[in-house]
Design an enzyme around this catalytic site. Structure first.
Site, mmCIF file in Angstrom:
data_model
loop_
_atom_site.group_PDB
_atom_site.id
_atom_site.type_symbol
_atom_site.label_atom_id
_atom_site.label_comp_id
_atom_site.label_asym_id
_atom_site.label_seq_id
_atom_site.Cartn_x
_atom_site.Cartn_y
_atom_site.Cartn_z
ATOM 1 N N ARG A 174 -28.589 33.952 -4.542
ATOM 2 C CA ARG A 174 -29.218 35.258 -4.767
ATOM 3 C C ARG A 174 -30.158 35.621 -3.621
ATOM 4 N NH1 ARG A 174 -29.356 32.489 -9.698
ATOM 5 N NH2 ARG A 174 -28.282 33.549 -11.423
ATOM 6 N N HIS A 212 -35.611 36.667 -15.901
ATOM 7 C CA HIS A 212 -36.032 35.990 -14.679
ATOM 8 C C HIS A 212 -36.725 34.660 -14.940
ATOM 9 C CE1 HIS A 212 -35.521 39.736 -12.164
ATOM 10 N NE2 HIS A 212 -34.909 38.791 -11.502
ATOM 11 N N GLY A 259 -19.686 38.706 -12.955
ATOM 12 C CA GLY A 259 -21.057 38.599 -13.443
ATOM 13 C C GLY A 259 -21.061 38.853 -14.935
ATOM 14 N N SER A 260 -20.983 37.802 -15.708
ATOM 15 C CA SER A 260 -20.782 37.978 -17.149
ATOM 16 C C SER A 260 -22.011 38.533 -17.855
ATOM 17 C CB SER A 260 -20.365 36.649 -17.789
ATOM 18 O OG SER A 260 -21.329 35.646 -17.558
ATOM 19 N N ASN A 261 -23.205 38.355 -17.280
ATOM 20 C CA ASN A 261 -24.406 38.897 -17.919
ATOM 21 C C ASN A 261 -24.348 40.423 -17.969
ATOM 22 O OD1 ASN A 261 -25.345 36.279 -18.056
ATOM 23 N ND2 ASN A 261 -26.632 36.451 -16.246
ATOM 24 N N ASP A 262 -24.177 41.049 -16.792
ATOM 25 C CA ASP A 262 -24.137 42.511 -16.753
ATOM 26 C C ASP A 262 -22.883 43.049 -17.432
ATOM 27 O OD1 ASP A 262 -26.528 43.300 -15.673
ATOM 28 O OD2 ASP A 262 -25.859 43.196 -13.607
ATOM 29 N N CYS A 287 -19.770 33.731 -11.943
ATOM 30 C CA CYS A 287 -21.091 33.188 -11.599
ATOM 31 C C CYS A 287 -22.140 33.590 -12.634
ATOM 32 C CB CYS A 287 -21.517 33.670 -10.211
ATOM 33 S SG CYS A 287 -21.628 35.460 -10.041
#
Length: 792
Positions: A511, A421, A701-704, A751
């Site tokens: 978001r 964050h 969502g490439s992070n998750d 994203c």
């Protein structure tokens, strides 16, 4: 027509040399805009010739000039003595008989028009035209609630004398104006009874960003002088011009001010004694000073005035407490933001050569440099200690820190990876940040001046002292067409108008949790069950929901306003809004969250996304989000908003959540609504065709997706070096998702963080057929240029 006095009805903009910009503009609006419904109180103006004739009699002008010629304006004591002397000379001098007669005749005509008991404003209007770097606005005096010929004459003389206020004398000298070249016109105008109504200022442009598609309105009770002088914290409203023109009630943002005092009429009607301030009743302070209907009417006036003048405008207005009608009191061209060249630019920061060794090293976020004193905050309860320009140093931060992060010149945290964050918020605020620095709170010293450099690659460095740096600004006006749409990730509505100036094809990720955290700050179940909350939480909810019909309506309206602000900034380009994706540990940090949220060992894969929306005890909370989104699209007319559902684990969840949305008025296809699904779980890619039966496309969502494919905590500083979206296993899943969307004619974009951090990854995605890449604002131009260069 007298050479000394001219009624407003006989004035036009071309009369600025004779009566100054303010009075010429009043005449222009009365004659040209009354037929279009714009109400402007009438009056008359003394001329520049009358002013010069007044000073010329008995050689007063020569006497004044001789006194000013001897003055060193940088000697503040001498300036005060000189200014006082000149003003006394002016007040002691009689008006020429012809001027006094002309004022008396016009005042008699004006009072006959105005009715019994009418009072008047006597305002200054400088006749030297404003230059781009020199404005005379607000330097001279205005007097309100003046009545009777003797008091009018006295007030006009006070206005004339105010041309020699200390600040006005000094300003002219520093700007290179010859004192004798600047004359003054006094305007005598019917008073609007805003002393028992309200008043304020509005701009046909956002004053901070220069964004041109909104009207920005401020309002407070009583006479508008308190707003103009900054003596009161007013209510603020933003109205979106394009949808207002379509007849929509497009108030995209409302912010309640404290409005603690107001200026009202005194019994005396002589300059200096005609007004005074009183406290506002707390019940009035706790509600908005304007109705929505009034806000929209003012915005329509503003658009009419702007269209007539052909430039952004700065407008003062008042609401008459007797007839409850709105009036325009004056209007002038806006001279700050409208003068700035609106160029699409990219900034590149580079430290100058230095010999300092880094005190702290971590992972760099954004590509900027910040300098300031260290402010170590170990307890979130102390975050208010952060001052503008501080380098905020903490163990870690979460979305609750965002208001103070705005003040910081840079951020350094011990913990966190580049998708935590702290990193996300820093990117969206555009401030340099270093995360995962391990021991920053131990090594850095409170008050120490440091330089935070995120302009040296993936690692960020904190150096002792202030190191000079260069900022290279490169115009990007000639960007070539990109091989896919380049969109932006935007969470903070406060930054939306500024970010919209960057070249873009819309917003690929807005978001909602940022909006809820920053604009509401209360758990939705605490809102719905306020009466069952502990008294302290009830008090918080009541305080924050002041001015709204109920706490529930406050929640709905604030969520709608946050989304509407972002949607308005990018209108009519698409804005993909992701419904709330708080994890339980994040929800717990909202007011009342401790009462409702479970303790989960791994909230990242726990009670979140579609499963939360479907849960019986959360359905009503999700329904409030749906109502807010329907308001944005159907009432405000911001149909560029598309909705995206996060963390959909199974086909059954996809079916259930779309049915819940339809039941709450958000049916796919109605009023052009597109529903997008986050593709961020391996099951989404593996069963892409089945999921897409319920949605209009995927946003990856490439992070998750990376986290769940590699079994690696995305927020772990320990594992940060191994977290890479370019891993072959991740790419296999990405390829499946992209190819399935393209085969079915569905939207597919990304994203996640990867394309912002790795330009080679962005190129790979384009080669695979991605339709859009949504980037953090600070990487848009560089990535755009890279993609067009390599594809040309």
């Amino acid at each position: 027509m007298s050479a000394h006095v001219i009624p407003f009805e006989n004035l036009r903009n071309v009369d600025v040399p004779s009566v100054g910009g303010k009075n010429a503009s009043l005449g222009e609006m009365i004659s040209q805009l009354t037929a279009k419904g714009v109400r402007v109180p009438t009056g008359f103006a003394t001329t520049a010739d009358a002013y010069r004739e007044f000073l010329a009699q008995n050689g007063l002008d020569a006497k004044i000039n001789a006194e000013l010629d001897k003055l060193n304006v940088d000697d503040t004591q001498a300036l005060a003595i000189c200014g006082k002397q000149v003003r006394e000379w002016i007040m002691a001098a009689p008006f020429p008989a012809a001027l006094e007669k002309a004022i008396a005749e016009n005042y008699e005509i004006l009072t006959a028009k105005s009715g019994n008991g009418a009072t008047f404003a006597v305002r200054s209007s400088a006749t030297a035209e404003d230059l781009p770097d020199a404005s005379f606005a607000g330097q001279q005096e205005s007097f309100l609630n003046i009545q009777g010929l003797d008091n009018i004459l006295h007030a006009i003389k006070e206005v004339f004398a105010s041309l020699y206020n200390d600040r006005a004398i000094s300003y002219r000298v520093h700007k290179g104006f010859v004192h004798a070249d600047v004359a003054l016109s006094a305007g005598v105008q019917q008073m609007v009874r805003s002393d028992i109504g309200c008043a304020g200022v509005m701009f046909t442009i956002d004053t901070e960003s220069g964004f041109k598609d909104v009207v920005f309105i401020t309002s407070s009770y009583g006479l508008g002088e308190t707003v103009v002088q900054g003596a009161v914290n007013p209510d603020e409203f933003y109205v979106h011009k394009p949808t207002l023109a379509q007849g929509k009630p497009s108030i995209v943002r409302r912010t309640m001010g404290s409005k603690l005092i107001k200026m009202v009429f005194s019994d005396a009607t002589r300059a200096g004694k005609s007004t005074h301030t009183i406290d506002v009743d707390p019940t009035d302070s706790d509600r908005y000073s304007l109705s929505n209907e009034d806000v929209l009417e003012l915005a329509r006036y503003a658009m009419t005035i702007e269209q007539h003048y052909g430039c952004p405008m700065d407008i003062e207005w008042g609401k008459n407490g007797v007839d409850n009608k709105l009036y325009i009191l004056q209007a002038r061209p806006e001279t700050v933001k409208s003068q700035e060249a609106v160029n699409n630019v990219t900034e590149t920061f580079k430290l100058n050569k230095h010999s300092e060794k880094p005190l702290v090293v971590g992972r760099a976020v954004t590509q900027k440099v910040g300098v300031g004193p260290v402010r170590i905050v170990l307890d979130p309860a102390d975050m208010h200690l952060v001052q503008p320009g501080d380098v905020l140093v903490a163990d870690m931060t979460d979305p609750n820190w965002e208001p103070v992060m705005k003040r910081a010149s840079a951020l350094v945290t011990n913990r966190g990876g580049r998708t935590c964050h702290a990193a996300i918020i820093a990117r969206e605020l555009g401030i340099p940040a270093i995360v995962g620095a391990v021991n920053a709170t131990d090594v850095l010293r409170e008050g120490e001046i440091v330089t935070v450099s995120c302009a040296e690659g993936e690692s960020g460095f904190v150096y002792h002292g202030e190191i000079e740096y260069d900022v290279n600004t490169q115009a990007a006006a000639a960007l070539k067409p990109a091989p896919c749409k380049i969109m932006m990730n935007v969470g903070n509505p406060d930054m939306a108008f500024s970010f919209a100036k960057t070249p873009n094809d819309g917003v690929g990720l807005a978001r909602l949790e940022f909006v809820i955290n920053n604009m509401v700050g209360i758990h939705p179940k605490a809102i719905l069950n306020m009466d069952a909350m502990p008294s302290a939480i009830q008090t918080t909810i009541k305080n924050r929901s002041r001015g709204y019909a109920s706490p529930k309506q406050f929640y709905i309206d604030k969520v709608a306003e946050g989304v509407a602000t972002i949607a308005a900034a990018f209108y009519p380009k698409p804005v993909i809004v992701r419904t709330s994706d708080f994890k339980s540990n994040e929800y717990k940090k909202l007011v009342g969250g401790e009462i409702y949220e479970p303790d989960e060992e791994n909230p990242m894969i726990g009670f979140r996304g579609a499963a939360r929306y479907m849960a019986e005890d959360f359905k009503e909370c999700f329904a409030m989000e749906c109502v807010a989104m329907k308001k944005v699209r159907d009432e405000m007319g911001l149909t560029n908003v598309e909705l995206m559902i996060p963390f959909v684990r199974t086909i059954a969840e996809a079916k259930a959540v779309t049915e819940i949305m339809a039941a709450n008025g958000l049916k796919r296809g109605e009023n052009g609504l597109r529903l997008i699904m986050m593709c961020e779980i391996p099951s989404n890619a593996l069963l892409a065709e089945q999921f897409l039966a319920y949605f209009d496309g995927f946003s990856i969502g490439s992070n998750d997706l990376t986290q769940l494919t590699l079994g690696m905590d995305r927020d772990s500083g320990i594992l940060a070096d191994g977290f890479d979206e370019r891993n072959d296993a991740v790419k296999v899943l990405l390829k499946m998702a992209i190819s399935t969307c393209n085969r079915l004619g569905k939207y597919v974009g990304i994203c996640g963080q990867g394309p912002s951090d790795h330009p080679d990854f962005a190129e790979w995605l384009v080669d695979e057929g991605i339709k859009s890449i949504s980037l953090n604002p600070d990487t848009v131009v560089a990535t755009w240029q890279l993609l067009t260069k390599n594809k040309s």
